[in-house]
Design a protein around this motif. Sequence first.
Motif, short mmCIF file in Angstrom:
data_model
loop_
_atom_site.label_atom_id
_atom_site.label_comp_id
_atom_site.label_asym_id
_atom_site.label_seq_id
_atom_site.Cartn_x
_atom_site.Cartn_y
_atom_site.Cartn_z
N GLU A 59 -18.64 54.25 9.97
CA GLU A 59 -19.52 54.06 11.12
C GLU A 59 -20.90 54.65 10.87
N CYS A 62 -22.81 52.27 8.71
CA CYS A 62 -23.29 51.10 9.46
C CYS A 62 -24.58 51.43 10.22
N HIS A 63 -24.57 52.55 10.94
CA HIS A 63 -25.77 52.94 11.68
C HIS A 63 -26.96 53.10 10.74
N VAL A 88 -23.40 40.09 4.90
CA VAL A 88 -22.88 41.46 4.87
C VAL A 88 -21.84 41.57 3.76
N LEU A 90 -18.96 44.05 2.35
CA LEU A 90 -18.10 45.20 2.64
C LEU A 90 -17.18 45.43 1.45
N ASP A 96 -12.49 48.37 7.35
CA ASP A 96 -13.83 48.57 7.91
C ASP A 96 -14.33 47.43 8.79
N TYR A 100 -17.19 47.57 11.80
CA TYR A 100 -18.41 46.81 11.55
C TYR A 100 -18.62 45.74 12.63
N TYR A 104 -21.79 45.67 15.00
CA TYR A 104 -22.65 44.50 14.86
C TYR A 104 -22.89 43.87 16.22
N THR A 117 -19.86 37.39 6.24
CA THR A 117 -19.33 38.69 5.83
C THR A 117 -18.37 38.47 4.67
N ILE A 129 -21.08 49.36 2.54
CA ILE A 129 -21.69 48.23 3.23
C ILE A 129 -23.11 48.02 2.71
#
Length: 139
Positions: A59, A62-63, A88, A90, A96, A100, A104, A117, A129
């Motif tokens: 997480e 991702c941010h 994307v 991964l 995950d 995600y 998203y 993805t 990611i």
Amino acid sequence: MAESPSTSRAPEPVGAYPYTRRVGNLLFLSGVGPRQRGQNGIPGVEVDEDGNVLQYDFESQCHAVFQNVRYILEEAGAKWDDLVDVTVFLTNMKDDFPVYNRLYAEYFASAQPCRTTLEINCLPTPIAIELKCIAALPN
């Protein structure tokens, strides 16, 4: 003629490539990961002395990726809502993808770019990611 705007807030590229390339009103972003400018570490990643990943907080990554994309867009004169296509990558789709997908949906609540993805074996640094994006800039 293509332009390659630079960025001062996103992390330095890990190779010999620009983060962006503008062609007409399209802005192409090279793969963007969660690293942060001027830092060797990766948000949420703990590695041993040999560089093997001991644990990671997906997480947090991702941010950080979404923030880096935003930095790059802004410095090139674009906005988040200008994104038209996001690919994307991964490294662990099974574990995950749910995180995600939830994040998203939050980040792209109003802007709805096309999205692909993919799960891949690994990325050039110990990240989980990476995003490859295309934005359409106003004329």
